[in-house]
Design an enzyme around this catalytic site. Structure first.
Site, mmCIF file in Angstrom:
data_model
loop_
_atom_site.group_PDB
_atom_site.id
_atom_site.type_symbol
_atom_site.label_atom_id
_atom_site.label_comp_id
_atom_site.label_asym_id
_atom_site.label_seq_id
_atom_site.Cartn_x
_atom_site.Cartn_y
_atom_site.Cartn_z
ATOM 1 N N HIS A 53 16.389 -52.540 20.950
ATOM 2 C CA HIS A 53 16.895 -53.657 21.758
ATOM 3 C C HIS A 53 16.243 -53.676 23.134
ATOM 4 C CE1 HIS A 53 20.515 -55.821 23.764
ATOM 5 N NE2 HIS A 53 19.669 -56.686 23.291
ATOM 6 N N SER A 67 20.795 -58.636 19.600
ATOM 7 C CA SER A 67 21.664 -58.282 20.729
ATOM 8 C C SER A 67 23.088 -58.068 20.281
ATOM 9 C CB SER A 67 21.718 -59.425 21.743
ATOM 10 O OG SER A 67 20.472 -59.697 22.252
ATOM 11 N N GLU A 125 17.364 -50.011 24.171
ATOM 12 C CA GLU A 125 18.418 -49.312 23.443
ATOM 13 C C GLU A 125 17.898 -49.056 22.020
ATOM 14 O OE1 GLU A 125 22.475 -51.097 25.530
ATOM 15 O OE2 GLU A 125 21.649 -52.169 23.814
ATOM 16 N N ASN A 155 25.726 -54.553 26.752
ATOM 17 C CA ASN A 155 26.543 -55.758 26.607
ATOM 18 C C ASN A 155 28.028 -55.446 26.468
ATOM 19 O OD1 ASN A 155 24.695 -57.766 27.027
ATOM 20 N ND2 ASN A 155 24.061 -57.848 24.872
HETATM 21 N N1 LIG Z 1 16.853 -63.853 25.078
HETATM 22 C C1 LIG Z 1 17.369 -62.697 25.434
HETATM 23 O O1 LIG Z 1 17.745 -62.486 26.592
HETATM 24 C C2 LIG Z 1 17.466 -61.603 24.414
HETATM 25 C C3 LIG Z 1 17.542 -60.268 24.858
HETATM 26 C C4 LIG Z 1 17.579 -59.241 23.917
HETATM 27 C C5 LIG Z 1 17.593 -59.543 22.578
HETATM 28 N N2 LIG Z 1 17.529 -60.851 22.149
HETATM 29 C C6 LIG Z 1 17.500 -61.079 20.696
HETATM 30 O O2 LIG Z 1 16.142 -61.299 20.316
HETATM 31 C C7 LIG Z 1 16.076 -62.234 19.241
HETATM 32 C C8 LIG Z 1 15.189 -63.401 19.642
HETATM 33 O O3 LIG Z 1 15.694 -63.988 20.814
HETATM 34 P P1 LIG Z 1 14.804 -64.973 21.713
HETATM 35 O O4 LIG Z 1 15.581 -65.194 22.970
HETATM 36 O O5 LIG Z 1 13.408 -64.501 21.784
HETATM 37 O O6 LIG Z 1 14.867 -66.301 20.832
HETATM 38 P P2 LIG Z 1 13.871 -67.548 20.844
HETATM 39 O O7 LIG Z 1 14.648 -68.688 20.326
HETATM 40 O O8 LIG Z 1 13.173 -67.649 22.167
HETATM 41 O O9 LIG Z 1 12.768 -67.143 19.764
HETATM 42 C C9 LIG Z 1 13.021 -66.969 18.403
HETATM 43 C C10 LIG Z 1 11.741 -67.278 17.636
HETATM 44 O O10 LIG Z 1 11.926 -66.877 16.285
HETATM 45 C C11 LIG Z 1 11.359 -67.872 15.447
HETATM 46 N N3 LIG Z 1 12.022 -67.768 14.146
HETATM 47 C C12 LIG Z 1 13.285 -68.135 13.816
HETATM 48 N N4 LIG Z 1 13.528 -67.817 12.541
HETATM 49 C C13 LIG Z 1 12.421 -67.226 12.058
HETATM 50 C C14 LIG Z 1 12.067 -66.648 10.805
HETATM 51 N N5 LIG Z 1 12.909 -66.632 9.788
HETATM 52 N N6 LIG Z 1 10.825 -66.115 10.662
HETATM 53 C C15 LIG Z 1 9.957 -66.130 11.691
HETATM 54 N N7 LIG Z 1 10.239 -66.662 12.898
HETATM 55 C C16 LIG Z 1 11.448 -67.187 13.076
HETATM 56 C C17 LIG Z 1 11.597 -69.169 16.168
HETATM 57 O O11 LIG Z 1 10.684 -70.158 15.741
HETATM 58 C C18 LIG Z 1 11.402 -68.748 17.629
HETATM 59 O O12 LIG Z 1 10.065 -68.927 18.050
HETATM 60 C C19 LIG Z 1 17.511 -62.572 18.889
HETATM 61 O O13 LIG Z 1 17.947 -61.711 17.886
HETATM 62 C C20 LIG Z 1 18.246 -62.298 20.199
HETATM 63 O O14 LIG Z 1 19.608 -61.988 19.989
HETATM 64 C C21 LIG Z 1 17.461 -61.869 23.039
#
Ligand SMILES: NC(=O)c1ccc[n+]([C@@H]2O[C@H](COP(=O)([O-])OP(=O)(O)OC[C@H]3O[C@@H](n4cnc5c(N)ncnc54)[C@H](O)[C@@H]3O)[C@@H](O)[C@H]2O)c1
Length: 511
Positions: A148, A127, A160, A198
Site C-alpha cells: 500500500h 486502500s 504498508e 487509515n
Molecule cells: N488515490 C489514492 O490516494 C490512493 C492511495 C493508495 C491506494 N489507492 C488505491 O490504488 C488503486 C488505484 O487508485 P487510483 O487513485 O490510482 O485510481 P485511478 O482511478 O486514478 O486509476 C485506476 C486506473 O485503473 C484502470 N483500470 C480499472 N480497471 C482496470 C482493469 N480491470 N484492468 C486494468 N486497468 C484497470 C483505470 O482505467 C484507471 O486508469 C485503488 O485500489 C485505490 O484504492 C489509492
C-alpha cells in the site's frame, strides 16, 4: 544494496496494472529503482499517456539536478506499455492499482495466475479491501501481498506491507526489502480494516468534528490550534477539505462498517451533510471553507490583548512548566517558581491554571472547590508553540479568562478560548490517536514502531502517536481517556488494553 536483503533484483522486470494516479507513481518508483516496468491499463492509451507523464517527471528531475541525465534517460527507457496480461508472463512482481472493487481485482489476479510464473509475487495497492478476500480468489493465495503506497507514490516514503491470512510471510519480507530498495520506508501490517494509517488517523478527523459539533470553537480556530499548538501541518478541517469530504467520509464509513459499527469510528453528521450538499472541499470550491475567488480567508478566533497579570507563579519542573517560566522570563515578566500546588501549572492573580486531564474546567472546579479555574491544552513543543487553547470553569468570573489570557499572551502565545469541552483540542485528539494506535498494536496489526512510523510518514504527523503519548506520559493519557469516557458515557472513549497494561506495568508505549 545490503547483502542480506531479500529485495527483488532490479534486473527482474515487474508489471504494474492500472495507470491512474497510483499506478503511474508506482511505475515511476520502480523504474527509477532500475526495474524494467510493464504498465497495463484497461483504458486505451492510458498506459502510454502515464509513461509520457513519468518520462516528463524524470526529465524535470534531471533538469533540477535530482537525477543525472543518463539515469533519467535510462529510467525512461525502462518503461513499457503492455496491452494484455500475457505480456507480464516473465515478471517477478505484479503490482495492481486498478479500480477499488473486490470482484474486478479478484478477476485480474485469477487471469495473472494463469499466465505468470509460479514465482511471481502478486501485490495489491488496495486502500480498503481485505487482502485476505482478494487472495481468496486465487489457487495459491499465499503469493498475494498488500503493498500500500501513499499518494503521490514518488514522494511519500511510507509503504504498508500487508499480509492476509494466507500470505506467505517470506514473500511479505521480500516486498518489505524491495520497498526499502526502492527508497521507501516499509512497515508490516496485518490485513484488518484501514490497515494502519487509515485506521489510526480516524480520530484526527473524528475528534475535530466532535469538537465542532459541540461548539468548542469554529473550524478556523480548531485548525489553528492543531497547527500552532499541536504542530500538525494542517488542521483536520482544512485537511478534510483537501482530501475531499466524499473520499474522507467514504473511508470513515468503510472502517466503521468493517468494525461492525464500533462507536470509535462513528461517522459525523456534519460531514455527511457536507457530502449531501456537494460541499466536497477544495475541488468544489466549498467545504468547511469557501475557496471561491475573492472569498475571505478563514480567521481563527484569538483573544484580544490584555494586561499581564501582576503576580505569576509557575509550579513544578515538567517540560510545560519549565518552558512557560522560561518564555515569561525571556519576555521580561517576573515569575515565582514553586515546587507544587495541588497539580497547578500556574497561578496568575489568584486564578489557578491546570493542564487538561480530560475533565471539563467546570467539573474540575466542582471537584477541587477552586472556582477561579482555567484549563490549558498540551503543546507538541512547549518551547516554540505559538497558540494556546484554554477553557474556563463556569463557576469562574470574568477575571479568570483575563488572567489566564494575559499569562499566556505574556509568554508569547496567541490565545484561543474554547467552550468548556473535556480534553480540549490537542490533548483529546492525541489521546485518541494514541488509543487507536495502541489498539492496533494490541491486536497485532503492527508493532509500536510500525504504528508510529506509519503515522509520521503516511499522514505527516509531527510525532508518532505512541511516542507522543509517552512524552505526555502514558498515565496522563490513560487518565484523559478515562475522564472522556466517564463524561460522555460512550464506549468510543474506552481505554485500549495496551495503554492500561503499560500504565500498570510502568512501561512506555513506543517500546
Ligand atoms: N488515490 C489514492 O490516494 C490512493 C492511495 C493508495 C491506494 N489507492 C488505491 O490504488 C488503486 C488505484 O487508485 P487510483 O487513485 O490510482 O485510481 P485511478 O482511478 O486514478 O486509476 C485506476 C486506473 O485503473 C484502470 N483500470 C480499472 N480497471 C482496470 C482493469 N480491470 N484492468 C486494468 N486497468 C484497470 C483505470 O482505467 C484507471 O486508469 C485503488 O485500489 C485505490 O484504492 C489509492
Amino acid at each position: 544494496m545490503n547483502m542480506s536483503s531479500r529485495a527483488i533484483s532490479p534486473h527482474t522486470p515487474i508489471g504494474v496494472i492500472g495507470a491512474g494516479a497510483m499506478g503511474a507513481g508506482i511505475a515511476q518508483v520502480a523504474a527509477a529503482a532500475g526495474h524494467a516496468v510493464h504498465l497495463l491499463d484497461a483504458r486505451d492509451g492510458a498506459a502510454a499517456q502515464a509513461i509520457a507523464g513519468i518520462q516528463a517527471q524524470f526529465e524535470k528531475m534531471s533538469a533540477k539536478g535530482k537525477m543525472s541525465a543518463e539515469a533519467a534517460q535510462a529510467a525512461s527507457q525502462r518503461l513499457h506499455t503492455a496491452v494484455s496480461v500475457s505480456e507480464l508472463a516473465d515478471t517477478g512482481l505484479v503490482v495492481e492499482a486498478i479500480v477499488e472493487n473486490l470482484e474486478v481485482k479478484r478477476d485480474l489476479f485469477r487471469q495473472l495466475e494463469t499466465v505468470c510464473n509460479a514465482s511471481c509475487i502478486f501485490a495489491t495497492n488496495t486502500s480498503s479491501i481485505s487482502v485476505t478476500s482478494i487472495a481468496a480468489g486465487l489457487n495459491n493465495p499465499a503469493r498475494l501481498v498488500g503493498m500500500h503506497f501513499f499518494n503521490p507514490a514518488p514522494l511519500m516514503a511510507l509503504v504498508e506491507i500487508i499480509s492476509g491470512l494466507a500470505t506467505d510471510a517470506s514473500l511479505a519480507g521480500v516486498l518489505f526489502d524491495t520497498a526499502k530498495a526502492w527508497g521507501k520506508t516499509p512497515v508490516f501490517a496485518k490485513s484488518t480494516p484501514g490497515f494502519i494509517v487509515n485506521r489510526v488517523a480516524r480520530p484526527f478527523y473524528a475528534e475535530g468534528l466532535r469538537l465542532l459539533q459541540e461548539g468548542a470553537a469554529d473550524s478556523a480556530t480548531l485548525d489553528a490550534i492543531m497547527r500552532e499548538l499541536g504542530g500538525f501541518r494542517m488542521g483536520p478541517f482544512e485537511l478534510m477539505d483537501m482530501i475531499g469530504h466524499d473520499v474522507n467520509f467514504a473511508v470513515t464509513q468503510s472502517v466503521w462498517r468493517a468494525f461492525y459499527n464500533d462507536p470509535r469510528f462513528l461517522p459525523s453528521l456534519i460531514q455527511q451533510e457536507l457530502v449531501e450538499a456537494s460541499y466536497l472541499g477544495k475541488k468544489t470550491k466549498r467545504g468547511f471553507y469557501n475557496y471561491a475567488e475573492g472569498a475571505s480567508a478563514p480567521v481563527a478566533h484569538t483573544e484580544a490583548a490584555v494586561a499581564c497579570p501582576k503576580s505569576i507563579t509557575v509550579y513544578g519542573e515538567s517540560h510545560t512548566a519549565t518552558a512557560l517560566a522560561k518564555r515569561l522570563t525571556t519576555a521580561g515578566v517576573t515569575v515565582q517558581r514553586a515546587r507544587t500546588h495541588e497539580g497547578r501549572l500556574a497561578q496568575a492573580d489568584g486564578v489557578s491554571i491546570f493542564e487538561t486531564d480530560g475533565r471539563t474546567a467546570t467539573l474540575r472546579a466542582q471537584a477541587t472547590g477552586v472556582s477561579q479555574l482555567v484549563l490549558c491544552d498540551v503543546a507538541l513543543n512547549p518551547d516554540s508553540a505559538t497558540r494556546m487553547a484554554i477553557s474556563v470553569a463556569q463557576q469562574a468570573d470574568a477575571s479568570a479568562l483575563q488572567a489566564a489570557t494575559g499569562l499566556f499572551q505574556a509568554a508569547g502565545y496567541a490565545v484561543s478560548c474554547l467552550r468548556d469541552v473535556p480534553g480540549l483540542a490537542v490533548m483529546r485528539t492525541v489521546a485518541m490517536l494514541a488509543n487507536e494506535a495502541a489498539d492496533a498494536v494490541n491486536q497485532s496489526v503492527c508493532d509500536a514502531q510500525g504504528a508510529d512510523t506509519a503515522m509520521r510518514l503516511g499522514v505527516n504527523y509531527p510525532r508518532g502517536p505512541l511516542a507522543w503519548a509517552d512524552d505526555i506520559g502514558a498515565p496522563n493519557i490513560h487518565t484523559v481517556l478515562k475522564h472522556l469516557g466517564e463524561f460522555y458515557g460512550e464506549d468510543r472513549y474506552r481505554v485500549s488494553p495496551l495503554i492500561q497494561q503499560s500504565v500498570y506495568a510502568g512501561r512506555t508505549l513506543h517500546v
